[in-house]
Design a protein around this motif. Structure first.
Motif, short mmCIF file in Angstrom:
data_model
loop_
_atom_site.label_atom_id
_atom_site.label_comp_id
_atom_site.label_asym_id
_atom_site.label_seq_id
_atom_site.Cartn_x
_atom_site.Cartn_y
_atom_site.Cartn_z
N VAL A 1 -36.20 -85.11 10.01
CA VAL A 1 -36.71 -84.27 11.09
C VAL A 1 -38.22 -84.11 10.95
CG1 VAL A 1 -36.47 -82.08 12.30
CG2 VAL A 1 -34.54 -82.98 10.98
N PRO A 2 -39.00 -84.61 11.91
CA PRO A 2 -40.45 -84.32 11.87
C PRO A 2 -40.66 -82.82 11.97
CG PRO A 2 -39.94 -86.07 13.45
CD PRO A 2 -38.62 -85.47 13.04
N ARG B 1 -41.80 -95.41 8.18
CA ARG B 1 -42.41 -94.23 8.79
C ARG B 1 -42.64 -93.10 7.79
NH1 ARG B 1 -40.20 -90.63 13.99
NH2 ARG B 1 -41.98 -89.17 14.01
N TRP B 2 -41.67 -92.89 6.87
CA TRP B 2 -41.72 -91.72 6.01
C TRP B 2 -41.91 -92.03 4.54
CZ3 TRP B 2 -42.77 -88.05 9.10
CH2 TRP B 2 -42.14 -87.90 10.34
N LEU B 3 -41.23 -93.05 4.03
CA LEU B 3 -41.31 -93.32 2.60
C LEU B 3 -42.68 -93.85 2.20
CD1 LEU B 3 -40.00 -93.50 -0.19
CD2 LEU B 3 -39.14 -95.78 0.42
N SER C 1 -35.72 -72.29 11.18
CA SER C 1 -34.68 -72.35 12.22
C SER C 1 -34.78 -73.67 12.98
CB SER C 1 -34.82 -71.17 13.19
OG SER C 1 -36.07 -71.21 13.86
N PHE C 2 -33.62 -74.15 13.40
CA PHE C 2 -33.51 -75.39 14.18
C PHE C 2 -32.73 -75.03 15.45
CE2 PHE C 2 -34.00 -76.44 9.79
CZ PHE C 2 -34.77 -77.60 9.76
N THR C 3 -33.40 -75.10 16.59
CA THR C 3 -32.79 -74.70 17.84
C THR C 3 -32.80 -75.87 18.83
OG1 THR C 3 -33.62 -72.44 17.48
CG2 THR C 3 -32.83 -73.00 19.70
N ASP C 4 -31.63 -76.44 19.05
CA ASP C 4 -31.49 -77.59 19.97
C ASP C 4 -32.53 -78.67 19.70
OD1 ASP C 4 -29.32 -76.41 21.31
OD2 ASP C 4 -30.65 -75.29 22.63
N VAL C 5 -32.68 -78.99 18.44
CA VAL C 5 -33.61 -80.05 18.04
C VAL C 5 -32.95 -81.39 18.34
CG1 VAL C 5 -34.94 -81.06 16.15
CG2 VAL C 5 -34.58 -78.58 16.24
N ARG C 6 -33.50 -82.13 19.28
CA ARG C 6 -32.89 -83.39 19.72
C ARG C 6 -33.71 -84.56 19.19
NH1 ARG C 6 -29.06 -84.78 23.54
NH2 ARG C 6 -28.87 -82.56 24.10
N LEU C 7 -33.04 -85.44 18.46
CA LEU C 7 -33.69 -86.59 17.85
C LEU C 7 -32.87 -87.85 18.12
CD1 LEU C 7 -34.39 -84.93 14.38
CD2 LEU C 7 -36.13 -85.44 16.10
N PRO C 8 -33.48 -89.02 18.03
CA PRO C 8 -32.68 -90.25 18.13
C PRO C 8 -31.64 -90.31 17.02
CG PRO C 8 -35.04 -90.72 18.25
CD PRO C 8 -34.91 -89.29 17.85
N ASP D 1 -49.63 -80.47 4.07
CA ASP D 1 -49.37 -81.88 4.35
C ASP D 1 -47.89 -82.17 4.56
OD1 ASP D 1 -52.09 -82.49 4.13
OD2 ASP D 1 -51.94 -82.80 1.97
N CYS D 2 -47.05 -81.14 4.61
CA CYS D 2 -45.62 -81.36 4.85
C CYS D 2 -45.44 -81.88 6.28
CB CYS D 2 -44.83 -80.07 4.65
SG CYS D 2 -43.03 -80.29 4.82
N ARG D 3 -44.82 -83.04 6.41
CA ARG D 3 -44.68 -83.67 7.72
C ARG D 3 -43.23 -83.85 8.16
NH1 ARG D 3 -48.93 -82.16 7.72
NH2 ARG D 3 -50.93 -83.23 8.01
N PHE D 4 -42.29 -83.80 7.23
CA PHE D 4 -40.89 -83.95 7.63
C PHE D 4 -39.99 -83.22 6.66
CE2 PHE D 4 -41.19 -87.38 4.53
CZ PHE D 4 -39.93 -87.44 3.96
#
Length: 402
Positions: free
Chosen positions: A201-202, A120-122, A230-237, A176-179
């Motif tokens: 983190v996307p 997905r990212w590399l 800032s990261f506020t209640d960022v929910r990820l798998p 182009d920053c995506r993550f």
């Protein structure tokens, strides 16, 4: 060690030099003129994609990665002279897809990422289709001691929840920053070096907000930039955690070693170009009936700059050789030595070149003001001088403990 470049490295030196001379150096004025004139200050000048395509066609791509499947397969010592050449032009690393922090993030994903994370990212990162940022430093605590971090990455069933604020997140202004790679506290009761995790983190994940872009001594470093996020209640798998929970420090040490020496390699190129500009100015400019080179101790300043650059280069090559032969654990002191010495050397050489240029040295007519800002900032990035000097002193004094 033998400081002679390997035949493979010598071939790449010649090819990278030819590309820079033909494609990058002549277009430097165009690059900065476009940045200054376009309506969107963070837009990437179109010439960059054109140059990236040419570099990739010529096989001058992902040169930093010592992996023959995904990169050029060069050793750290073989990559050193190439990074030095790129360091002469601030936008050159992106042309060769060797730009920080993408290079460090790519190494993290290659060595610690899951197959899904790499796909997905590399893959798009190594193809130059996306960019990335690294979120570690925090405004509320002394982040030179990473155990101070307050941002959290808490497991909640099969998810991980992120909260906190980061800053000096380099590259986050790029369109182009995506993550980002986020480092946060997962288990406060674990061993101090097993408490933290790194999470992919996307940038468009709910709860992620770029609060502001930070100037560095008046420069915003467009189109890359350094942001407060800032990261506020960022929910990820939970699968977004790199390598599993609690491995943040382990990954950070693996990431920051190559990153630190890559910075130093580029700084040597920056110092070389500054000295070259200084010598041209000193021989061509006349004051009080004499060339500047013959006034005010300038000959001695130029000589000391040459000595300092050569010393730094040899020290970096020695450290690179140790990384290749003994690994990061075998080069702990040497990595800290070059990180403390090389930015300070570059700062001094560039400052001397600015002085020889007079008012022009403070302007955008020559790249010296940008060089000085970068060199000064790198005495903070990846750990301030004091932290690295402390590592060197601790290891040196440790030899005498009974």
């Amino acid at each position: 060690m033998d400081f002679t470049h390997s035949p493979r490295a010598q071939e790449y030196i010649e090819r990278v030099t030819a590309f820079i001379d033909a494609e990058i150096a002549p277009r430097e004025p165009e690059y900065y003129a476009t940045l200054r004139s376009q309506d969107d200050r963070w837009a990437v000048p179109p010439m960059i994609e054109e140059l990236k395509a040419k570099a990739r066609e010529q096989g001058l791509w992902n040169l930093f990665l010592p992996d023959s499947e995904h990169g050029a397969g060069l050793s750290v010592a073989e990559y050193a002279p190439l990074a030095e050449l790129m360091g002469r032009y601030l936008f050159a690393p992106e042309v060769f897809n060797c730009n920080a922090p993408d290079s460090g993030n790519a190494e993290v994903l290659l060595h610690y990422g899951s197959p899904e994370q790499r796909e997905r990212w590399l893959r798009p990162l190594l193809e130059g289709r996306i960019r990335s940022a690294f979120c570690m430093t925090e405004p509320a605590v002394a982040s030179s001691d990473a155990t101070n971090m307050r941002a959290t990455a808490i497991l909640d069933g099969d998810t991980v929840v992120l909260n906190g604020r980061k800053w000096w997140s380099t590259g986050i202004g790029h369109p182009d920053c995506r993550f980002v790679i986020f480092m946060g506290l997962t288990d406060p009761d674990a061993h101090r070096h097993r408490r933290h995790s790194m999470v992919l983190v996307p940038l468009d994940a709910p709860g992620v907000k770029i609060e502001r872009m930070l100037p560095v001594m008046g420069y915003h470093d467009e189109p890359y930039g350094h942001g407060e996020v800032s990261f506020t209640d960022v929910r990820l798998p939970a699968s977004a955690i790199i390598g599993g929970p609690g491995r943040g420090f382990e990954i950070a040490q693996g990431r920051l070693g190559p990153g630190r020496i890559h910075h130093c390699m580029r700084l040597i190129g920056m110092a070389e170009r500054a000295l070259e500009l200084a010598c041209r100015r000193a021989t061509e400019r006349v004051a009080f009936g004499k060339p500047l080179a013959n006034l005010g101790g300038n000959r001695e300043r130029i000589a000391r700059a040459r000595i300092a650059i050569n010393q730094a280069r040899l020290q970096v090559l020695h450290c690179a050789w140790l990384l290749d032969t003994a690994g990061a654990l075998g080069a702990i002191s040497e990595l800290s030595q070059v990180k403390a010495a090389v930015p300070a050397m570059a700062q001094e050489v560039v400052d001397m070149a600015i002085q020889l240029h007079g008012g022009a040295g403070l302007s955008d007519d020559v790249p010296l003001a940008g060089f000085l800002t970068a060199a000064r900032a790198l005495r903070m990035a990846d750990g301030p001088d004091e932290v690295h000097l402390g590592v060197v002193a601790r290891m040196e004094l440790g030899r005498y403990r009974t």
